[in-house]
Design a protein around this motif. Structure first.
Motif, PDB file in Angstrom:
ATOM      1  N   VAL A 104       0.835  -1.205   0.000  1.00  0.00           N
ATOM      2  CA  VAL A 104       0.000   0.000   0.000  1.00  0.00           C
ATOM      3  C   VAL A 104       0.866   1.250   0.000  1.00  0.00           C
ATOM      4  O   VAL A 104       0.599   2.216  -0.732  1.00  0.00           O
ATOM      5  N   GLN A 105       1.927   1.235   0.803  1.00  0.00           N
ATOM      6  CA  GLN A 105       2.828   2.388   0.846  1.00  0.00           C
ATOM      7  C   GLN A 105       3.488   2.616  -0.504  1.00  0.00           C
ATOM      8  O   GLN A 105       3.611   3.755  -0.973  1.00  0.00           O
ATOM      9  N   GLY A 106       3.938   1.540  -1.160  1.00  0.00           N
ATOM     10  CA  GLY A 106       4.559   1.677  -2.470  1.00  0.00           C
ATOM     11  C   GLY A 106       3.586   2.198  -3.513  1.00  0.00           C
ATOM     12  O   GLY A 106       3.958   3.017  -4.359  1.00  0.00           O
ATOM     13  N   ALA A 107       2.333   1.733  -3.456  1.00  0.00           N
ATOM     14  CA  ALA A 107       1.326   2.222  -4.390  1.00  0.00           C
ATOM     15  C   ALA A 107       1.089   3.720  -4.194  1.00  0.00           C
ATOM     16  O   ALA A 107       0.977   4.480  -5.167  1.00  0.00           O
ATOM     17  N   MET A 108       1.042   4.157  -2.938  1.00  0.00           N
ATOM     18  CA  MET A 108       0.809   5.566  -2.658  1.00  0.00           C
ATOM     19  C   MET A 108       2.003   6.417  -3.082  1.00  0.00           C
ATOM     20  O   MET A 108       1.839   7.465  -3.725  1.00  0.00           O
ATOM     21  N   SER A 109       3.219   5.982  -2.754  1.00  0.00           N
ATOM     22  CA  SER A 109       4.417   6.761  -3.088  1.00  0.00           C
ATOM     23  C   SER A 109       4.649   6.802  -4.598  1.00  0.00           C
ATOM     24  O   SER A 109       4.926   7.866  -5.162  1.00  0.00           O
ATOM     25  N   ASN A 110       4.543   5.660  -5.257  1.00  0.00           N
ATOM     26  CA  ASN A 110       4.728   5.633  -6.711  1.00  0.00           C
ATOM     27  C   ASN A 110       3.615   6.387  -7.429  1.00  0.00           C
ATOM     28  O   ASN A 110       3.848   7.058  -8.431  1.00  0.00           O
ATOM     29  N   ARG A 143       5.825  -5.929  -7.227  1.00  0.00           N
ATOM     30  CA  ARG A 143       6.942  -5.926  -6.285  1.00  0.00           C
ATOM     31  C   ARG A 143       6.567  -6.665  -5.002  1.00  0.00           C
ATOM     32  O   ARG A 143       7.439  -7.194  -4.309  1.00  0.00           O
ATOM     33  N   TRP A 144       5.283  -6.688  -4.693  1.00  0.00           N
ATOM     34  CA  TRP A 144       4.804  -7.373  -3.488  1.00  0.00           C
ATOM     35  C   TRP A 144       4.704  -8.881  -3.681  1.00  0.00           C
ATOM     36  O   TRP A 144       4.919  -9.655  -2.743  1.00  0.00           O
ATOM     37  N   LEU A 181      -5.596   1.832  -5.562  1.00  0.00           N
ATOM     38  CA  LEU A 181      -5.841   2.575  -6.802  1.00  0.00           C
ATOM     39  C   LEU A 181      -6.382   3.967  -6.498  1.00  0.00           C
ATOM     40  O   LEU A 181      -5.960   4.962  -7.101  1.00  0.00           O
ATOM     41  N   GLY A 182      -7.300   4.042  -5.558  1.00  0.00           N
ATOM     42  CA  GLY A 182      -7.876   5.342  -5.213  1.00  0.00           C
ATOM     43  C   GLY A 182      -6.883   6.269  -4.543  1.00  0.00           C
ATOM     44  O   GLY A 182      -6.803   7.461  -4.870  1.00  0.00           O
ATOM     45  N   ILE A 183      -6.082   5.736  -3.620  1.00  0.00           N
ATOM     46  CA  ILE A 183      -5.147   6.595  -2.894  1.00  0.00           C
ATOM     47  C   ILE A 183      -3.994   7.016  -3.792  1.00  0.00           C
ATOM     48  O   ILE A 183      -3.465   8.132  -3.667  1.00  0.00           O
ATOM     49  N   ALA A 184      -3.598   6.150  -4.734  1.00  0.00           N
ATOM     50  CA  ALA A 184      -2.553   6.533  -5.688  1.00  0.00           C
ATOM     51  C   ALA A 184      -3.041   7.643  -6.606  1.00  0.00           C
ATOM     52  O   ALA A 184      -2.292   8.585  -6.919  1.00  0.00           O
ATOM     53  N   ALA A 185      -4.292   7.561  -7.052  1.00  0.00           N
ATOM     54  CA  ALA A 185      -4.859   8.599  -7.913  1.00  0.00           C
ATOM     55  C   ALA A 185      -4.952   9.929  -7.165  1.00  0.00           C
ATOM     56  O   ALA A 185      -4.628  10.993  -7.710  1.00  0.00           O
TER      57      ALA A 185
END
Length: 289
Positions: A104-110, A143-144, A181-185
């Motif tokens: 989740v952290q990687g999705a948010m940072s990337n 990556r996960w 997906l939502g937090i990355a957007a």
């Protein structure tokens, strides 16, 4: 007069300025085009994986070794604080939660850097911009994946049960993916306007880690946390999302209906809000880069 008559509306260049108005495009056609261009997100994700050497053997070893070392550090820290009261069962649960939290952290940072890092592609190519944070989430997911078999090694060593109820972890994982997906957007659009967002994310993630069921379980809150349990349960999305996932996977039990309801509500809410916020602002991205 002669010059005016020689102008042709088809051959003469006219520069027309129209003020930008932010808003949502027709969503049906937008998501139709988003689905049609899905291969673009996959290709972009594969390129990022190759650039980070995560498709090589040693690249994948490091993807596993990094969170595994962190799990070892946290295991020693909690053991010291609890005066040696933790065993291999706790370590297995810790790895399951920590591996997934870093997804989740990687999705948010990337996702936060996906639009800013788009560069000339964003300026010169017409496509639904939402593909960019979605590609970042795909990268974080792949990556996960190598950490999954590592967890099951510790699951066996800890003697954790193997039950059909463990399959309940799959829908929680899908909800975590939707949430990501939502937090990355959301953060992808936010960083276009506030470039310092990426600087605050590591601190936000560290606090989020301690407030999430990684070092503790949702049904075994530490004494100091019991006072704020109602706040954590409703205000922290990962309380239900990550807590339900780790409880199903490590204990082989079905979480309470309230955990299911909260996890579903948070995943859908964040996905809808983050996606619509991104889509409503993407017309401004080119002029703000």
């Amino acid at each position: 007069m002669a010059a005016r008559e020689s102008e042709n509306e088809f051959t003469t260049t006219h520069h027309v300025y129209e003020p930008h108005t932010a808003g949502l495009p027709p969503l049906r056609s937008y998501f139709t085009e988003l689905w049609r261009r899905r291969e673009f997100a996959a290709a972009s994700s594969r390129a990022n994986l190759r650039a980070a050497n995560t498709m090589t053997f040693f690249g994948q070893v490091w993807m596993v070794l990094n969170p595994l070392l962190l799990a070892g550090v946290y295991f020693l820290l909690v053991n010291i604080l609890s005066r040696g009261g933790k065993d291999m069962e706790f370590f297995a649960r810790l790895t399951a939660g920590l591996f997934t939290f870093y997804f989740v952290q990687g999705a948010m940072s990337n996702g936060a850097g996906s639009v800013i890092g788009g560069g000339k592609l964003l300026l010169n190519t017409a496509f639904p911009r939402l593909l960019m944070p979605f590609a970042a989430v795909r990268t974080a997911f792949f990556r996960w994946l190598p950490t999954v078999p590592i967890y099951f090694v510790f699951h066996i060593l800890a003697g954790n049960p193997w039950r059909w109820q463990m399959l309940a972890a799959i829908p929680f994982l899908l909800l975590l993916l939707l949430f990501s997906l939502g937090i990355a957007a959301f953060f992808g659009a936010l960083q276009v306007y506030f470039r310092d967002t990426a600087s605050f994310l590591p601190y936000l993630n560290r606090i989020w880690l301690y407030a999430s069921p990684v070092l503790w379980q949702i049904n075994e809150l530490p004494g100091n946390f019991k006072k704020v349990a109602p706040i954590l349960e409703t205000a922290n999305p990962l309380f239900s999302l990550l807590g339900g996932y780790t409880e199903s996977l490590t204990q082989g039990t079905i979480p309470d209906l309230r955990v299911w309801a909260l996890a579903t509500a948070w995943a859908v809410l964040v996905f809808v809000f983050g996606s619509l916020f991104f889509i409503s602002r993407e017309r401004e991205f080119a002029v703000r880069l």
